[in-house]
Design a protein around this motif. Structure first.
Motif, PDB file in Angstrom:
ATOM      1  N   ASN A  22       0.745  -1.132   0.101  1.00  0.00           N
ATOM      2  CA  ASN A  22       0.070   0.184   0.004  1.00  0.00           C
ATOM      3  C   ASN A  22       0.672   1.368  -0.039  1.00  0.00           C
ATOM      4  N   SER A  23       2.110   1.154   0.412  1.00  0.00           N
ATOM      5  CA  SER A  23       2.987   2.188   0.267  1.00  0.00           C
ATOM      6  C   SER A  23       3.636   2.427  -1.025  1.00  0.00           C
ATOM      7  N   SER A  24       4.162   3.595  -1.192  1.00  0.00           N
ATOM      8  CA  SER A  24       4.704   3.647  -2.538  1.00  0.00           C
ATOM      9  C   SER A  24       6.195   3.380  -2.589  1.00  0.00           C
ATOM     10  N   ASN A  25       6.798   3.148  -1.509  1.00  0.00           N
ATOM     11  CA  ASN A  25       8.317   2.869  -1.362  1.00  0.00           C
ATOM     12  C   ASN A  25       8.218   1.496  -1.657  1.00  0.00           C
ATOM     13  N   LEU A  26       9.594   1.042  -2.197  1.00  0.00           N
ATOM     14  CA  LEU A  26       9.941  -0.334  -2.493  1.00  0.00           C
ATOM     15  C   LEU A  26      10.242  -0.960  -1.145  1.00  0.00           C
ATOM     16  N   LEU A  27       9.991  -2.331  -0.914  1.00  0.00           N
ATOM     17  CA  LEU A  27      10.618  -3.209   0.232  1.00  0.00           C
ATOM     18  C   LEU A  27      11.651  -3.593  -0.152  1.00  0.00           C
ATOM     19  N   THR A  28      12.902  -3.723   0.531  1.00  0.00           N
ATOM     20  CA  THR A  28      14.030  -4.562  -0.005  1.00  0.00           C
ATOM     21  C   THR A  28      14.284  -5.471   1.251  1.00  0.00           C
ATOM     22  N   ILE A  29      14.530  -6.671   0.851  1.00  0.00           N
ATOM     23  CA  ILE A  29      14.830  -7.719   1.648  1.00  0.00           C
ATOM     24  C   ILE A  29      16.064  -8.392   1.351  1.00  0.00           C
ATOM     25  N   PRO A  30      17.322  -7.813   1.837  1.00  0.00           N
ATOM     26  CA  PRO A  30      18.599  -8.407   1.533  1.00  0.00           C
ATOM     27  C   PRO A  30      18.828  -9.909   1.884  1.00  0.00           C
ATOM     28  N   LEU A  31      19.478 -10.514   1.260  1.00  0.00           N
ATOM     29  CA  LEU A  31      19.680 -11.883   1.313  1.00  0.00           C
ATOM     30  C   LEU A  31      20.599 -12.233   2.311  1.00  0.00           C
ATOM     31  N   THR A  32      20.571 -13.305   2.982  1.00  0.00           N
ATOM     32  CA  THR A  32      21.552 -13.553   4.200  1.00  0.00           C
ATOM     33  C   THR A  32      22.554 -14.238   3.381  1.00  0.00           C
ATOM     34  N   PHE A  33      23.717 -14.707   4.291  1.00  0.00           N
ATOM     35  CA  PHE A  33      24.869 -15.430   3.896  1.00  0.00           C
ATOM     36  C   PHE A  33      24.419 -16.907   3.591  1.00  0.00           C
ATOM     37  N   PHE A  34      23.265 -17.522   4.214  1.00  0.00           N
ATOM     38  CA  PHE A  34      22.874 -18.798   3.758  1.00  0.00           C
ATOM     39  C   PHE A  34      22.055 -18.650   2.506  1.00  0.00           C
ATOM     40  N   ASP A  35      21.544 -17.643   2.109  1.00  0.00           N
ATOM     41  CA  ASP A  35      20.640 -17.529   0.810  1.00  0.00           C
ATOM     42  C   ASP A  35      21.733 -17.430  -0.389  1.00  0.00           C
ATOM     43  N   LEU A  36      22.917 -17.063  -0.219  1.00  0.00           N
ATOM     44  CA  LEU A  36      23.719 -16.606  -1.455  1.00  0.00           C
ATOM     45  C   LEU A  36      24.084 -17.989  -2.159  1.00  0.00           C
ATOM     46  N   PRO A  37      24.381 -18.754  -1.732  1.00  0.00           N
ATOM     47  CA  PRO A  37      24.700 -20.070  -2.324  1.00  0.00           C
ATOM     48  C   PRO A  37      23.668 -20.656  -3.455  1.00  0.00           C
ATOM     49  N   TRP A  38      22.558 -20.619  -3.007  1.00  0.00           N
ATOM     50  CA  TRP A  38      21.271 -20.717  -3.811  1.00  0.00           C
ATOM     51  C   TRP A  38      21.292 -19.977  -5.004  1.00  0.00           C
ATOM     52  N   LEU A  39      21.849 -18.808  -5.240  1.00  0.00           N
ATOM     53  CA  LEU A  39      21.700 -18.037  -6.259  1.00  0.00           C
ATOM     54  C   LEU A  39      22.380 -18.573  -7.610  1.00  0.00           C
ATOM     55  N   VAL A  40      23.188 -19.517  -7.288  1.00  0.00           N
ATOM     56  CA  VAL A  40      23.750 -20.095  -8.536  1.00  0.00           C
ATOM     57  C   VAL A  40      23.134 -21.268  -9.252  1.00  0.00           C
ATOM     58  N   PHE A  41      22.072 -22.007  -8.533  1.00  0.00           N
ATOM     59  CA  PHE A  41      21.277 -23.004  -8.974  1.00  0.00           C
ATOM     60  C   PHE A  41      20.311 -22.511  -9.772  1.00  0.00           C
ATOM     61  N   LYS A  42      19.783 -23.278 -10.592  1.00  0.00           N
ATOM     62  CA  LYS A  42      18.521 -23.142 -11.532  1.00  0.00           C
ATOM     63  C   LYS A  42      17.263 -23.275 -10.558  1.00  0.00           C
ATOM     64  N   PRO A  43      16.311 -22.745 -11.028  1.00  0.00           N
ATOM     65  CA  PRO A  43      14.984 -22.715 -10.475  1.00  0.00           C
ATOM     66  C   PRO A  43      14.267 -24.341  -9.955  1.00  0.00           C
ATOM     67  N   ALA A  44      13.959 -24.406  -9.006  1.00  0.00           N
ATOM     68  CA  ALA A  44      13.331 -25.797  -8.585  1.00  0.00           C
ATOM     69  C   ALA A  44      12.171 -25.789  -9.468  1.00  0.00           C
ATOM     70  N   LYS A  45      11.733 -26.941 -10.275  1.00  0.00           N
ATOM     71  CA  LYS A  45      10.654 -26.963 -11.149  1.00  0.00           C
ATOM     72  C   LYS A  45       9.870 -28.242 -10.842  1.00  0.00           C
ATOM     73  N   ARG A  46       8.512 -28.216 -10.723  1.00  0.00           N
ATOM     74  CA  ARG A  46       7.623 -29.123 -10.282  1.00  0.00           C
ATOM     75  C   ARG A  46       6.336 -29.389 -11.214  1.00  0.00           C
ATOM     76  N   VAL A  47       5.814 -30.356 -11.873  1.00  0.00           N
ATOM     77  CA  VAL A  47       4.783 -30.245 -12.460  1.00  0.00           C
ATOM     78  C   VAL A  47       3.556 -31.061 -11.663  1.00  0.00           C
ATOM     79  N   PHE A  48       2.323 -30.280 -11.548  1.00  0.00           N
ATOM     80  CA  PHE A  48       1.232 -31.013 -10.842  1.00  0.00           C
ATOM     81  C   PHE A  48       0.342 -31.371 -12.032  1.00  0.00           C
ATOM     82  N   PHE A  49      -0.410 -32.624 -12.033  1.00  0.00           N
ATOM     83  CA  PHE A  49      -1.468 -33.102 -13.180  1.00  0.00           C
ATOM     84  C   PHE A  49      -2.699 -33.149 -12.341  1.00  0.00           C
TER      85      PHE A  49
END
Length: 184
Positions: A22-49
């Motif tokens: 509702n605010s006009s400002n951006l909300l920035t959530i910095p990634l933690t040290f533990f999040d950084l290794p996941w940046l190099v991985f491809k997205p997790a993909k799943r299919v539901f039928f």
């Protein structure tokens, strides 16, 4: 197997009176040290039928698809970071998730002439053809989308929902809780 993309929609979170958006400002959530290794991985993909043999193409597009979009919009209010993007500004010390009012989840609507029972059954199936039911996650030089969806109709047989989620924003539990909330 041929897939025809019928539509690409941007689904935004439904309005919420106490939302950060509702605010006009951006909300920035910095990634933690533990999040950084996941940046190099491809997205997790799943299919539901979902088997749906008694529905026609017209019924699917006029009744089921609008309900899927509405329920997605409603559940995204509680999963705002999934609408947004991961950015890596060279002037910032670490990447972050940027939540803004205009962000949305890209949802591709497709149709396929493939045999639904081959893909949704228990036996072996060609993985290369299942990949056609999965969305691509938009990535640029300075950002990546957190989530992409693809809803593929197999006329007279059923439909699938392909999910691609970036590990930098959601882990397995968060992704599963999001899918369960959307299904509910």
């Amino acid at each position: 197997m041929t897939i025809h993309i019928v539509e690409v929609s941007r689904i935004t979170p439904a309005p919420n009176s106490d939302s950060v958006l509702n605010s006009s400002n951006l909300l920035t959530i910095p990634l933690t040290f533990f999040d950084l290794p996941w940046l190099v991985f491809k997205p997790a993909k799943r299919v539901f039928f979902y088997r749906l043999i008694e529905s026609t193409r017209e019924q699917f597009h006029s009744f089921i698809l609008p309900k899927l979009k509405l329920s997605l919009s409603l559940v995204l209010r509680d999963y705002l970071p999934l609408c947004d993007r991961i950015t890596w500004d060279p002037n910032e010390p670490k990447p972050s998730i940027v939540v803004s009012k205009n962000d949305a989840v890209l949802v591709s609507i497709a149709e396929s002439d493939a045999d639904f029972s081959i893909f949704s059954g228990y036996g072996q199936r060609p993985a290369s053809e299942i990949h056609n039911s999965l969305p691509e996650v938009p990535v640029s030089d300075d950002s990546a989308s957190a989530l992409s969806l693809q809803i593929t109709l197999f006329p007279g047989q059923g439909f699938s929902i392909g999910v691609a989620a970036h590990h930098g924003v959601s882990d397995g539990k968060t992704s599963t809780m999001f899918i369960k909330a959307w299904a509910h």
